[in-house]
Write a protein that holds these residues in place. Structure first.
Motif, PDB file in Angstrom:
ATOM      1  N   LEU A 129     -65.694  59.635  20.490  1.00  0.00           N
ATOM      2  CA  LEU A 129     -65.703  58.917  21.436  1.00  0.00           C
ATOM      3  C   LEU A 129     -65.743  57.408  21.119  1.00  0.00           C
ATOM      4  N   PRO A 130     -65.421  56.453  21.830  1.00  0.00           N
ATOM      5  CA  PRO A 130     -65.351  55.090  21.556  1.00  0.00           C
ATOM      6  C   PRO A 130     -66.911  54.458  21.655  1.00  0.00           C
ATOM      7  N   ALA A 131     -67.183  53.794  20.550  1.00  0.00           N
ATOM      8  CA  ALA A 131     -68.413  52.972  20.492  1.00  0.00           C
ATOM      9  C   ALA A 131     -68.588  51.653  19.894  1.00  0.00           C
ATOM     10  N   SER A 132     -69.185  50.861  19.897  1.00  0.00           N
ATOM     11  CA  SER A 132     -69.572  49.536  19.191  1.00  0.00           C
ATOM     12  C   SER A 132     -70.665  49.078  19.270  1.00  0.00           C
ATOM     13  N   VAL A 133     -71.198  48.051  18.529  1.00  0.00           N
ATOM     14  CA  VAL A 133     -72.489  47.413  18.598  1.00  0.00           C
ATOM     15  C   VAL A 133     -72.210  46.267  19.570  1.00  0.00           C
ATOM     16  N   SER A 134     -73.367  45.888  20.484  1.00  0.00           N
ATOM     17  CA  SER A 134     -73.022  44.849  21.403  1.00  0.00           C
ATOM     18  C   SER A 134     -74.498  43.836  20.919  1.00  0.00           C
ATOM     19  N   HIS A 135     -74.031  42.675  21.078  1.00  0.00           N
ATOM     20  CA  HIS A 135     -74.976  41.764  20.772  1.00  0.00           C
ATOM     21  C   HIS A 135     -75.590  41.077  21.985  1.00  0.00           C
ATOM     22  N   THR A 136     -75.371  41.264  23.026  1.00  0.00           N
ATOM     23  CA  THR A 136     -76.079  40.786  24.322  1.00  0.00           C
ATOM     24  C   THR A 136     -76.116  42.012  25.388  1.00  0.00           C
ATOM     25  N   ALA A 137     -77.428  42.123  25.728  1.00  0.00           N
ATOM     26  CA  ALA A 137     -77.590  43.150  27.015  1.00  0.00           C
ATOM     27  C   ALA A 137     -77.549  42.432  28.183  1.00  0.00           C
TER      28      ALA A 137
ATOM     29  N   GLY D 163     -39.822  61.936  38.565  1.00  0.00           N
ATOM     30  CA  GLY D 163     -40.548  60.526  38.553  1.00  0.00           C
ATOM     31  C   GLY D 163     -41.490  60.560  37.119  1.00  0.00           C
ATOM     32  N   PHE D 164     -42.065  59.604  36.960  1.00  0.00           N
ATOM     33  CA  PHE D 164     -42.842  59.124  35.884  1.00  0.00           C
ATOM     34  C   PHE D 164     -44.361  58.780  35.901  1.00  0.00           C
ATOM     35  N   VAL D 165     -45.014  59.431  35.035  1.00  0.00           N
ATOM     36  CA  VAL D 165     -46.371  59.126  35.077  1.00  0.00           C
ATOM     37  C   VAL D 165     -47.030  58.357  33.766  1.00  0.00           C
ATOM     38  N   HIS D 166     -47.482  57.401  33.931  1.00  0.00           N
ATOM     39  CA  HIS D 166     -48.171  56.855  32.563  1.00  0.00           C
ATOM     40  C   HIS D 166     -49.480  57.302  32.451  1.00  0.00           C
ATOM     41  N   VAL D 167     -49.969  57.717  31.092  1.00  0.00           N
ATOM     42  CA  VAL D 167     -51.426  58.084  30.764  1.00  0.00           C
ATOM     43  C   VAL D 167     -52.251  57.086  29.955  1.00  0.00           C
ATOM     44  N   PRO D 168     -53.521  56.831  30.188  1.00  0.00           N
ATOM     45  CA  PRO D 168     -54.119  55.933  29.161  1.00  0.00           C
ATOM     46  C   PRO D 168     -54.302  56.807  27.774  1.00  0.00           C
ATOM     47  N   TYR D 169     -54.911  55.786  26.716  1.00  0.00           N
ATOM     48  CA  TYR D 169     -55.113  56.222  25.455  1.00  0.00           C
ATOM     49  C   TYR D 169     -56.172  57.434  25.568  1.00  0.00           C
ATOM     50  N   LEU D 170     -56.137  58.272  24.712  1.00  0.00           N
ATOM     51  CA  LEU D 170     -57.440  59.382  24.358  1.00  0.00           C
ATOM     52  C   LEU D 170     -58.413  58.521  23.691  1.00  0.00           C
ATOM     53  N   PRO D 171     -59.610  58.941  23.764  1.00  0.00           N
ATOM     54  CA  PRO D 171     -60.796  58.293  23.368  1.00  0.00           C
ATOM     55  C   PRO D 171     -60.835  58.334  22.012  1.00  0.00           C
ATOM     56  N   GLU D 172     -60.003  59.161  21.226  1.00  0.00           N
ATOM     57  CA  GLU D 172     -60.213  59.111  19.845  1.00  0.00           C
ATOM     58  C   GLU D 172     -59.139  58.012  19.438  1.00  0.00           C
ATOM     59  N   VAL D 174     -59.096  55.131  20.440  1.00  0.00           N
ATOM     60  CA  VAL D 174     -59.711  53.508  20.419  1.00  0.00           C
ATOM     61  C   VAL D 174     -61.333  53.897  20.065  1.00  0.00           C
ATOM     62  N   PRO D 175     -61.557  53.966  18.752  1.00  0.00           N
ATOM     63  CA  PRO D 175     -62.582  54.219  18.161  1.00  0.00           C
ATOM     64  C   PRO D 175     -63.987  53.045  18.548  1.00  0.00           C
ATOM     65  N   ASP D 176     -63.257  51.935  18.662  1.00  0.00           N
ATOM     66  CA  ASP D 176     -64.317  50.880  18.918  1.00  0.00           C
ATOM     67  C   ASP D 176     -64.257  50.540  20.312  1.00  0.00           C
ATOM     68  N   GLY D 177     -63.596  51.307  21.044  1.00  0.00           N
ATOM     69  CA  GLY D 177     -63.743  50.990  22.596  1.00  0.00           C
ATOM     70  C   GLY D 177     -63.247  49.567  22.927  1.00  0.00           C
ATOM     71  N   ASP D 178     -62.472  48.936  22.243  1.00  0.00           N
ATOM     72  CA  ASP D 178     -61.827  47.623  22.737  1.00  0.00           C
ATOM     73  C   ASP D 178     -60.761  47.806  23.791  1.00  0.00           C
ATOM     74  N   LYS D 179     -60.123  49.346  24.126  1.00  0.00           N
ATOM     75  CA  LYS D 179     -59.491  49.574  25.141  1.00  0.00           C
ATOM     76  C   LYS D 179     -59.873  50.525  25.988  1.00  0.00           C
ATOM     77  N   PRO D 180     -59.437  50.764  27.054  1.00  0.00           N
ATOM     78  CA  PRO D 180     -59.765  52.012  27.929  1.00  0.00           C
ATOM     79  C   PRO D 180     -59.388  53.272  27.457  1.00  0.00           C
ATOM     80  N   SER D 181     -59.933  54.326  27.642  1.00  0.00           N
ATOM     81  CA  SER D 181     -59.423  55.823  27.637  1.00  0.00           C
ATOM     82  C   SER D 181     -59.635  56.573  28.636  1.00  0.00           C
ATOM     83  N   MET D 182     -59.136  58.025  28.237  1.00  0.00           N
ATOM     84  CA  MET D 182     -59.278  58.826  29.280  1.00  0.00           C
ATOM     85  C   MET D 182     -59.291  60.110  28.568  1.00  0.00           C
ATOM     86  N   PRO D 183     -60.242  60.947  28.721  1.00  0.00           N
ATOM     87  CA  PRO D 183     -60.169  62.489  27.780  1.00  0.00           C
ATOM     88  C   PRO D 183     -59.020  63.110  28.386  1.00  0.00           C
ATOM     89  N   ALA D 184     -58.215  63.833  27.282  1.00  0.00           N
ATOM     90  CA  ALA D 184     -57.249  64.691  27.862  1.00  0.00           C
ATOM     91  C   ALA D 184     -57.407  65.755  28.952  1.00  0.00           C
TER      92      ALA D 184
END
Lengths: 213, 213, 213, 213
Positions: A129-137, D163-172, D174-184
């Motif tokens: 699962l995604p995680a990071s450190v944050s420097h402001t709450a 038709g076509f459907v686009h899906v987000p990244y998996l959580p794994e 984007v380990p640092d959570g800089d982009k959104p994700s959705m579990p499979a």
């Protein structure tokens, strides 16, 4: 080890608060060897801290992890620092809206988390699962409670550690997907990984989790 | 009033740093009644603070405003708090990369800006440019210098004020527009508005600039 | 060469529309050898196309470039394709809100821009400003006018070319900097670069401007 | 009703592709009354369409839904329009990188999805997951396959929809959570909701799903 997990009640017009949903799910499946207690905090300046202090004392917790919603963030964020500042963009649930007031008059400008923040982040990532450190709450209830917690623990409770974790919106809070979200079950898994890391890590990992700005 | 404005040299592979470009443009047209000095800081841990302290003393500045780049932010951000933490995501310009070290060993966890941050934000908006208060300057050179500045000013220099302002990328740094930017001339106008607000405001505005998280 | 540039009136509660501001600024300094005409389009379904068609015929323009606001985008975006679909998230300025209706009943599903979109993007970047190709102009007035333009030009006006360019918010539209912006003068410079590229490029650049999704 | 769901193999250096993971999970629990077939498509221009056409014919599917990854999007996005354009930002899995070429030489500029896109979005939201209509599937393999599908279905296969459907990244991813994700698992639930809506909806909902730009 005794661990206290806290979540918040809903606020700002939302019907739910992911922090409390996830804390309740995490409570149902604690890591082995951990005695887990939970407390629900009101979204009220100062009352929230009073409720937290009571829960800390009642539980006798060795580790206290407060959890709150950070709508718009895409992953779990382990907060590093609490600042002595209330600056409320919106009123709390009783209409109180402090602007530029200290959380604790005369308290230090900030406290650092005493959780092993890097190890907590690594544990969540190891769980996929995604995680990071944050420097402001922020400067609302989450930072308020985080500061209140650290002030309480640092005032004569040696050896007891604490910190704060922010969690994303739940999927049902963002029906059109214009903001990131994470299911409550995933958030709960991540919290469990954080609890495990917090109780087993005596010295934090020495790896960067920094931000350029 | 004497004001010192500092900018940074380029880093991280960039050929330019908007902070220094804007500071030089602002220097050319100071607000009336303000004697403006500028200094260029190296992107080097500790050397940057040493250079800053020298510039503060040489200039005899009443107000010191350090400026740095926050790539990805869309407006001017007036920083509220500096934390006693170096956690470098990338090495500095000589390859030094501190992880989880204090800026000043034994220093307090944080210092608040002594600029009137709300008035500074309002002044930029009055000039038709976007601005907000920020509650983290990161854990790299910007926060390092900000903390070093406040530690210096708070250690026996009563009445002298200081703070930090982050600025967006320049347009030429983001050719495909995947991140926000602001022209150097606009940034310079915003800095001039901030300098004016800083020297003329004795008591900060009491209006929220807070963040929910 | 005769070029027609169009902008829109304000809509959705805004007091300004950056497209018209920038078009007026661009009009004041046309590229050498270009005769520049401008037209202001209403934010009204179908009336906007009628007004545009009249301006196209009155001006005798060889190249027509319609310009509209894309609030939230950080750079100039040169649109590649117009689709035969009105699906209005908000009503137009007279309260009309078509949902899932064609722009032109019986028209083809889409038209591609006949501007040299890659050359236009390159020209903006050469001017030091951010730009990219976009593959959707939305389903509101901008796409409506873009489709109406292409349908008009492709129906018996050989050799006359046209397209659509989206521009960011103005700085004063986003006072707290939560969205990107670009000053009207920068937008005007970018439009001038696009006009120059459009009139001088006979064969578009063969370089990717694609999107993965 | 027979439904064909397709996913893609990994590309661009990723070890996984969420589209295929989710399609496999959805296959394991089809809606009642639906006979579900799946096919894995290669990330290869033209070969992907050939493989898809074969799967469409083999399966005899009444409804075909192709699924692909849209890294960075936070919710499910049901694509509305496929354009006759290949413009590859990165090479495909065999190094082919078309720039500004048609998917089908001589084909129309675009095809609209023949799925009930609004009903599909509503069904996902009813399942507590985020979704919206998208008006661009990009110009890479997803749009390529979507266009190829619609061209195939519209050429002599009346009554068969796609038709076509686009899906987000998996959580794994984007380990640092800089982009959104959705579990499979969530993506699979959303796909199941879309399949149900697609087979049971004869006339699409008349409610806006439009975009201002």
């Amino acid at each position: 080890m005794r661990v206290l997990l806290t979540g918040f009640e809903p606020f700002g017009g939302s019907a739910v608060n992911p922090s409390w949903q996830a804390v309740r799910l995490a409570e149902a499946a604690p890591p082995e060897g951990v005695s887990l207690t939970t407390a629900l905090l009101p979204v009220l300046f100062h009352d929230a801290i009073a409720r937290l202090r009571a829960a800390v004392e009642e539980s006798g917790a060795d580790v206290v992890i407060c959890v709150g919603q950070a709508g718009g963030r895409a992953g779990m964020t382990v907060e590093r620092v609490a600042v002595n500042l209330d600056d409320a963009r919106i009123p709390d649930n009783k209409g109180v809206q402090p602007v530029d007031e200290p959380v604790v008059a005369g308290g230090p400008a900030a406290y650092f988390s005493t959780l092993p923040v890097k190890a907590c982040v690594a544990a969540v990532r190891d769980a996929g699962l995604p995680a990071s450190v944050s420097h402001t709450a922020g400067t609302y209830l989450c930072n308020h409670v985080f500061y209140g917690l650290m002030h309480h623990l640092e005032s004569g409770r040696p050896g007891r550690r604490g910190g704060f974790v922010h969690v994303p919106y739940l999927p049902e809070q963002v029906p059109d997907g214009d903001k990131p979200s994470m299911p409550a079950r995933s958030v709960a898994e991540a919290l469990t990984a954080i609890v495990s890391a917090a109780v087993t890590t005596t010295e934090d990992l020495k790896e960067t989790g920094g931000a350029l700005h």
